[in-house]
Design an enzyme around this catalytic site. Structure first.
Site, mmCIF file in Angstrom:
data_model
loop_
_atom_site.group_PDB
_atom_site.id
_atom_site.type_symbol
_atom_site.label_atom_id
_atom_site.label_comp_id
_atom_site.label_asym_id
_atom_site.label_seq_id
_atom_site.Cartn_x
_atom_site.Cartn_y
_atom_site.Cartn_z
ATOM 1 N N SER A 1 -9.424 53.309 22.069
ATOM 2 C CA SER A 1 -10.599 53.530 20.976
ATOM 3 C C SER A 1 -9.850 53.420 19.694
ATOM 4 O O SER A 1 -8.557 53.747 19.558
ATOM 5 C CB SER A 1 -11.260 54.840 21.080
ATOM 6 O OG SER A 1 -12.057 55.402 19.920
ATOM 7 N N ASP B 1 -19.737 52.491 38.868
ATOM 8 C CA ASP B 1 -20.102 53.344 37.857
ATOM 9 C C ASP B 1 -20.801 54.902 38.305
ATOM 10 O O ASP B 1 -21.177 54.550 39.528
ATOM 11 C CB ASP B 1 -21.471 52.810 36.879
ATOM 12 C CG ASP B 1 -21.357 53.291 35.694
ATOM 13 O OD1 ASP B 1 -21.614 54.625 35.744
ATOM 14 O OD2 ASP B 1 -21.002 52.669 34.596
ATOM 15 N N PHE C 1 -19.616 50.733 18.224
ATOM 16 C CA PHE C 1 -20.256 49.402 18.779
ATOM 17 C C PHE C 1 -21.779 49.904 19.087
ATOM 18 O O PHE C 1 -22.014 51.034 19.305
ATOM 19 C CB PHE C 1 -19.888 48.876 19.896
ATOM 20 C CG PHE C 1 -18.789 47.915 19.575
ATOM 21 C CD1 PHE C 1 -18.874 46.407 20.192
ATOM 22 C CD2 PHE C 1 -17.336 48.087 19.242
ATOM 23 C CE1 PHE C 1 -17.847 45.558 19.763
ATOM 24 C CE2 PHE C 1 -16.422 47.167 19.215
ATOM 25 C CZ PHE C 1 -16.598 46.077 19.354
ATOM 26 N N ASP D 1 -17.337 57.817 40.773
ATOM 27 C CA ASP D 1 -16.805 58.700 39.718
ATOM 28 C C ASP D 1 -15.096 58.636 39.758
ATOM 29 O O ASP D 1 -14.738 58.951 40.825
ATOM 30 C CB ASP D 1 -17.394 60.094 40.230
ATOM 31 C CG ASP D 1 -16.833 61.205 39.115
ATOM 32 O OD1 ASP D 1 -15.918 61.088 38.679
ATOM 33 O OD2 ASP D 1 -17.582 62.434 39.294
ATOM 34 N N VAL D 2 -14.777 58.107 38.631
ATOM 35 C CA VAL D 2 -13.321 57.729 38.630
ATOM 36 C C VAL D 2 -12.559 59.370 38.550
ATOM 37 O O VAL D 2 -11.347 59.374 38.687
ATOM 38 C CB VAL D 2 -13.098 56.976 37.363
ATOM 39 C CG1 VAL D 2 -13.516 55.649 37.410
ATOM 40 C CG2 VAL D 2 -13.380 57.751 35.905
ATOM 41 N N SER E 1 -23.625 50.200 32.088
ATOM 42 C CA SER E 1 -23.927 50.243 30.647
ATOM 43 C C SER E 1 -22.817 49.815 29.726
ATOM 44 O O SER E 1 -21.708 49.837 30.223
ATOM 45 C CB SER E 1 -24.468 51.481 30.154
ATOM 46 O OG SER E 1 -23.568 52.596 30.137
ATOM 47 N N LYS F 1 -7.751 59.242 24.577
ATOM 48 C CA LYS F 1 -7.841 57.805 24.145
ATOM 49 C C LYS F 1 -6.364 57.509 23.591
ATOM 50 O O LYS F 1 -6.048 56.455 23.768
ATOM 51 C CB LYS F 1 -8.962 57.344 23.317
ATOM 52 C CG LYS F 1 -10.399 57.441 23.644
ATOM 53 C CD LYS F 1 -10.484 56.455 24.914
ATOM 54 C CE LYS F 1 -11.821 56.068 25.510
ATOM 55 N NZ LYS F 1 -12.063 55.347 26.672
ATOM 56 N N TYR G 1 -11.396 63.940 22.420
ATOM 57 C CA TYR G 1 -11.547 62.456 22.715
ATOM 58 C C TYR G 1 -10.461 61.523 22.238
ATOM 59 O O TYR G 1 -9.750 60.922 22.847
ATOM 60 C CB TYR G 1 -12.914 61.937 21.786
ATOM 61 C CG TYR G 1 -13.225 60.574 22.193
ATOM 62 C CD1 TYR G 1 -13.714 60.085 23.277
ATOM 63 C CD2 TYR G 1 -12.830 59.650 21.307
ATOM 64 C CE1 TYR G 1 -13.896 58.832 23.535
ATOM 65 C CE2 TYR G 1 -13.291 58.081 21.553
ATOM 66 C CZ TYR G 1 -13.898 57.925 22.661
ATOM 67 O OH TYR G 1 -14.112 56.564 23.161
ATOM 68 N N THR H 1 -23.832 50.574 21.334
ATOM 69 C CA THR H 1 -23.861 50.695 22.740
ATOM 70 C C THR H 1 -24.586 51.985 22.824
ATOM 71 O O THR H 1 -24.729 52.848 21.819
ATOM 72 C CB THR H 1 -22.523 50.605 23.629
ATOM 73 O OG1 THR H 1 -21.714 51.668 23.063
ATOM 74 C CG2 THR H 1 -21.782 49.468 23.338
#
Length: 255
Positions: free
Chosen positions: A149, A37, A195, A60-61, A16, A166, A162, A197
């Site tokens: 970000s 993903d 964005f 899964d990272v 996505s 980032k 967050y 998304t």
């Protein structure tokens, strides 16, 4: 570096958002894409392209061994690796650090996905690129693009978790570029604002509309605009160690 049928791109967070949009544009140009993903990808989308052009794997990272296995599988399938887009990441609830319900579990999860996951994808991709460079008769260009970000250096209130994650993605980009430049590997950080998304739409509607009004263009970004910028980085081979904001001069408000 040309975007054509000889290019192999490894994308995280491809189901996505930015990852999906970049994958779609690259596949239309004949590029070979290894898509990963944690969530499944649209099977009808994959079916539109030849199996020798695109592969999808669940990843899964936070799973370091899984990252290494996917990089190895990408090379086994396509023969080499040229570019990476690290777009896997999560957002966090707006929450003050002094809130009694401040979530340390969310802090750990966000750092593990956004920071450690990004770092490990960079690590194993770079190891493969160095190996390839040592095998080449002529030095090639490779590139790793991380997704930071607007919050990397300008997070609003309630975004301590967050912003920390980032900010770390932004902070690792320049030293990585300095480490890897002698191997022909560039590292760049894209720092998008809001964005249109799935992650963007997860913000409360009132807040989302308010955020649009404090950009110079009076709107949020479209995923295709992110994709065009990514492709520009791939093809502009002197962009390295840099970061740039895709936020239409976003003025962070006090909410």
């Amino acid at each position: 570096m040309k975007i054509d049928q000889n290019l192999v791109v490894f994308i995280t967070g491809a189901s996505s958002g930015f990852g999906f949009e970049v994958a779609k544009d690259l596949l239309e140009k004949g590029t070979k894409c290894y898509l990963t993903d944690r969530d499944d990808i649209d099977t009808e989308f994959l079916a539109k392209y030849p199996k020798d052009q695109v592969t999808f794997r669940n990843l899964d990272v936070t799973d370091e061994q899984g990252i290494k296995s996917c990089i190895d599988d990408c090379v086994q399938k396509f023969g080499h690796l040229d570019a990476v887009l690290n777009s896997a990441g999560i957002g966090t609830p707006y929450q003050s650090i002094i809130d009694e319900k401040f979530s340390f579990s969310m802090l750990n999860l966000c750092l593990n996905i956004n920071v450690v996951g990004t770092f490990n994808v960079c690590k194993y991709a770079a190891l493969q690129m160095v190996k390839q460079q040592n095998q080449n008769n002529q030095k090639k260009d490779y590139v790793i693009v991380n997704v930071g970000s607007v919050a990397s250096a300008n997070a609003t209130q309630g975004m301590s978790i967050y912003g920390a994650s980032k900010g770390a993605v932004l902070g690792m980009t320049l030293p990585m570029a300095r480490d890897l430049g002698k191997y022909g590997i560039r590292v760049v950080c894209m720092c998008p604002g809001f964005f249109n998304t799935r992650m963007g739409y997860s913000v409360p509607e009132r807040l989302y509309k308010a955020m649009a009004r404090v950009t110079a263009l009076g709107r949020h970004g479209e995923p295709c605009e992110f994709s065009h910028a990514f492709q520009g980085i791939v093809e502009s081979t002197f962009i390295n160690g840099s970061h740039f904001y895709m936020d239409s001069s976003f003025a962070v408000p006090l909410l």
